[in-house]
Design a protein around this motif. Structure first.
Motif, PDB file in Angstrom:
ATOM      1  N   GLU A  63      53.869  34.343  46.255  1.00 24.68           N
ATOM      2  CA  GLU A  63      52.773  35.307  46.150  1.00 24.68           C
ATOM      3  C   GLU A  63      52.335  35.732  47.554  1.00 24.68           C
ATOM      4  O   GLU A  63      51.903  34.907  48.362  1.00 24.68           O
ATOM      5  CB  GLU A  63      51.608  34.670  45.389  1.00 24.68           C
ATOM      6  CG  GLU A  63      50.287  35.406  45.467  1.00 24.68           C
ATOM      7  CD  GLU A  63      50.393  36.865  45.027  1.00 24.68           C
ATOM      8  OE1 GLU A  63      49.941  37.737  45.791  1.00 24.68           O
ATOM      9  OE2 GLU A  63      50.930  37.129  43.926  1.00 24.68           O
ATOM     10  N   VAL A  99      57.417  39.914  43.493  1.00 26.57           N
ATOM     11  CA  VAL A  99      57.580  38.460  43.420  1.00 26.57           C
ATOM     12  C   VAL A  99      58.754  38.104  42.513  1.00 26.57           C
ATOM     13  O   VAL A  99      59.604  37.270  42.864  1.00 26.57           O
ATOM     14  CB  VAL A  99      56.281  37.801  42.917  1.00 26.57           C
ATOM     15  CG1 VAL A  99      56.505  36.317  42.630  1.00 26.57           C
ATOM     16  CG2 VAL A  99      55.164  37.980  43.939  1.00 26.57           C
ATOM     17  N   VAL A 113      53.932  30.838  43.362  1.00 19.52           N
ATOM     18  CA  VAL A 113      53.563  32.123  42.777  1.00 19.52           C
ATOM     19  C   VAL A 113      52.306  31.925  41.934  1.00 19.52           C
ATOM     20  O   VAL A 113      51.910  30.802  41.646  1.00 19.52           O
ATOM     21  CB  VAL A 113      54.702  32.704  41.911  1.00 19.52           C
ATOM     22  CG1 VAL A 113      55.946  32.926  42.748  1.00 19.52           C
ATOM     23  CG2 VAL A 113      55.010  31.802  40.719  1.00 19.52           C
TER      24      VAL A 113
END
Length: 344
Positions: free
Chosen positions: A11, A109, A133
């Motif tokens: 992320e 992502v 993430v």
């Protein structure tokens, strides 16, 4: 023989980019940080899959001197050098804001994960390491996503995978992973216990060179059911499954009460523990080695490890994020990739 590994930066609003950059800055200490794995640093070829402009911005924010070297996904990865980071570029949709999630970048992502996974499946790379993430923002973007483990299971076409966390002296695998607690008991079936146990046992042999694995199995209920007085899952499900596995030559010890299984006099004779659910085993593991543990996915045709922490949005860009878990995840990926190379 060299090993080619890739890291996904995770992320972009979180600390994934921070810890990747710190890894590069501190690479001169790599041999010390990875010595436990038995893999020589001069064997490692390494690249990060991320937006290079985002990494450059983060390096500037952190005051880190890092040179970025663009690498094509089909090219041979370079040997890692201190303060130099090879980057396989994937462009972000929108510029990141530290600590602020953006649904527009969910596709970015996922694209980094797809590229890493597919490169490992094609054997271009021998393993992938993932920075954290944020599950929620990916779901908010309209993509059903319950975590790296499940995403990579589907991507690799694996029938069943196992989540295992590992740190020095302790490995803990899970029969169930990200489930509400009220659903756990129904999810624990004899077939599931057998599938997970087989994968764990064979992975200890294949990926960790343990010839005759010694695995301790937790019961589901307090006191492992107290002979049926505190629940019958042990008697009706777990014990019959372990007996069938023993007939296959897979000898596991249990079910044992979880509150005593993790005592040192048990663990010193074990290669891994098998917990029935997430918060039965992982609090012990993280207490023993938080920041120096790795999340490992077993049962896939590829090697995948990850850090043991989340996105820590509040720490992004502050310089306070610790890269210790990334070193550990990298070491386990190298160890497992080398073991797989050795057996062909």
């Amino acid at each position: 023989m060299s090993l080619s590994l890739v890291i996904t930066a995770g992320e972009p609003a979180g600390i994934g980019p921070d810890v990747v950059l710190k890894l590069a800055v501190n690479w001169q200490a790599a041999q010390d940080n990875l010595a436990w794995s038995g893999v020589a640093v001069d064997q490692l070829r390494l690249a990060v899959i991320a937006d290079p402009d985002m990494l450059a911005r983060r390096a500037k924010q952190l005051g880190l001197d890092v040179t970025f070297v663009p690498v094509d996904a089909g090219a041979e990865l370079p040997m890692m050098q201190a303060r130099q980071l090879a980057v396989i570029p994937v462009p972000m949709v929108e510029k990141e804001q530290l600590g602020l999630l953006n649904v527009a970048n969910a596709s970015y992502v996922l694209e980094t994960l797809k590229l890493a996974c597919d490169g490992c499946l094609s054997q271009r790379w021998q393993g992938m390491v993932t920075a954290p993430v944020h599950k929620g923002i990916i779901n908010d973007a309209g993509v059903a996503f319950s975590g790296h483990t499940e995403f990579l299971q589907e991507r690799t076409g694996s029938e069943q995978v196992v989540m295992m966390l590992a740190t020095a002296g302790l490995r803990v695998a899970l029969v169930t992973t990200h489930l509400p607690l009220r659903e756990v008991a129904d999810a624990i079936t004899g077939e599931r216990v057998k599938q997970i146990s087989r994968i764990l046992y064979r992975s200890l042999q294949q990926d960790f060179a343990v010839t005759q694995p010694r695995v301790l199995v937790c019961g589901l209920n307090p006191h492992a059911g107290e002979d049926g007085h505190l629940g019958r899952e042990e008697i009706d499900i777990i014990i019959p499954a372990l007996q069938e596995l023993a007939d296959e030559g897979i000898n596991l010890t249990g079910p044992l009460p979880a509150d005593t299984l993790f005592a040192q006099h048990h663990l010193q004779h074990a290669d891994a523990a098998l917990a029935m659910y997430h918060d039965q085993g992982l609090p012990v593991l993280k207490h023993a080695g938080f920041g120096k543990a790795a999340n490992i996915t077993l049962g896939m045709p590829i090697v995948r490890t990850s850090v043991d922490h989340g996105t820590a949005l509040d720490l992004a860009g502050t310089g306070l994020a610790n890269e210790g878990s990334l070193w550990t995840a990298l070491g386990y990926a190298a160890l497992m990739a080398q073991a797989r190379q050795a057996i062909g």
